[in-house]
Design a protein around this motif. Structure first.
Motif, PDB file in Angstrom:
ATOM      1  N   VAL A  31       5.272   8.861  -2.507  1.00 30.21           N
ATOM      2  CA  VAL A  31       4.006   7.679  -2.755  1.00 30.21           C
ATOM      3  C   VAL A  31       4.152   6.314  -2.218  1.00 30.21           C
ATOM      4  O   VAL A  31       3.264   5.598  -2.079  1.00 30.21           O
ATOM      5  CB  VAL A  31       3.744   7.591  -4.296  1.00 30.21           C
ATOM      6  N   TYR A  32       5.373   6.010  -1.960  1.00 25.25           N
ATOM      7  CA  TYR A  32       5.515   4.638  -1.369  1.00 25.25           C
ATOM      8  C   TYR A  32       5.264   4.540   0.086  1.00 25.25           C
ATOM      9  O   TYR A  32       5.521   5.339   0.905  1.00 25.25           O
ATOM     10  CB  TYR A  32       7.309   4.317  -1.682  1.00 25.25           C
ATOM     11  N   THR A  33       4.937   3.399   0.413  1.00 26.69           N
ATOM     12  CA  THR A  33       4.778   2.479   1.708  1.00 26.69           C
ATOM     13  C   THR A  33       6.235   2.406   2.056  1.00 26.69           C
ATOM     14  O   THR A  33       6.843   1.384   1.374  1.00 26.69           O
ATOM     15  CB  THR A  33       3.697   1.895   2.175  1.00 26.69           C
ATOM     16  N   ASN A  52       2.813   4.846   5.673  1.00 29.53           N
ATOM     17  CA  ASN A  52       2.310   5.140   4.212  1.00 29.53           C
ATOM     18  C   ASN A  52       2.608   6.587   4.159  1.00 29.53           C
ATOM     19  O   ASN A  52       3.196   7.397   4.609  1.00 29.53           O
ATOM     20  CB  ASN A  52       0.962   4.653   4.152  1.00 29.53           C
ATOM     21  N   SER A  53       2.155   6.840   2.726  1.00 31.72           N
ATOM     22  CA  SER A  53       2.445   8.053   1.949  1.00 31.72           C
ATOM     23  C   SER A  53       1.299   9.353   2.590  1.00 31.72           C
ATOM     24  O   SER A  53       1.859  10.336   2.585  1.00 31.72           O
ATOM     25  CB  SER A  53       1.913   8.093   0.532  1.00 31.72           C
ATOM     26  N   ASN A  98       7.208  -0.126  -0.633  1.00 35.16           N
ATOM     27  CA  ASN A  98       6.247  -0.816  -1.500  1.00 35.16           C
ATOM     28  C   ASN A  98       5.432  -0.074  -2.172  1.00 35.16           C
ATOM     29  O   ASN A  98       4.985   1.120  -1.424  1.00 35.16           O
ATOM     30  CB  ASN A  98       5.788  -1.709  -0.451  1.00 35.16           C
ATOM     31  N   TYR A  99       4.909  -0.199  -3.291  1.00 39.82           N
ATOM     32  CA  TYR A  99       3.942   0.394  -4.060  1.00 39.82           C
ATOM     33  C   TYR A  99       3.254  -0.359  -5.121  1.00 39.82           C
ATOM     34  O   TYR A  99       3.989  -0.594  -6.137  1.00 39.82           O
ATOM     35  CB  TYR A  99       4.609   1.876  -4.686  1.00 39.82           C
ATOM     36  N   ASN A 103       8.204  -3.700  -4.953  1.00 37.36           N
ATOM     37  CA  ASN A 103       8.689  -4.029  -3.676  1.00 37.36           C
ATOM     38  C   ASN A 103      10.141  -4.124  -3.771  1.00 37.36           C
ATOM     39  O   ASN A 103      10.897  -4.893  -4.243  1.00 37.36           O
ATOM     40  CB  ASN A 103       7.973  -5.323  -3.055  1.00 37.36           C
TER      41      ASN A 103
END
Length: 115
Positions: A31-33, A52-53, A98-99, A103
């Protein structure tokens, strides 16, 4: 505990290639970028590429057409394929996750492009 560990850096001649890897743990990776940033001596940290995801990618103009970012959600791995390297690509390359407000950064891997 989030852990991002980069590997694959080293010394390469101009025009050469390297593949960087980032092993992630302690996060729901899919789910994280994820992103690669770099910091050259005496310069600010700058974006290299993100994914991204949904596997949508974004590249800095300086690396477009030469670098490719990819991810393997099954292995919690992020990659950066770097081709046609130039001396100005010399920097410490850092992995970022990042989500939202979460971070995290790795410690980086040094890439030196020199003859």
């Amino acid at each position: 505990q989030v852990q991002l560990v980069e590997s694959g850096g080293g010394l390469v001649e101009p025009g050469g290639s390297l593949r960087l890897s980032c092993a992630a743990s302690g996060i729901s990776f899919s789910v994280y970028t994820m992103g690669w940033y770099r910091q050259a001596p005496g310069k600010q940290r700058e974006l290299v590429a993100t994914i991204n995801s949904h596997y949508s990618t974004n590249y800095a103009d300086l690396v477009k057409g030469r670098f490719t970012i990819s991810r393997d959600n099954a292995q919690n791995m992020l990659y950066l394929e770097m081709n046609s390297l130039k001396p100005e690509d010399t920097a410490v390359y850092l992995c970022n996750a990042n989500y939202g407000f979460r971070n995290s950064w790795g410690k980086g891997t040094l890439v030196t492009v020199s003859s």
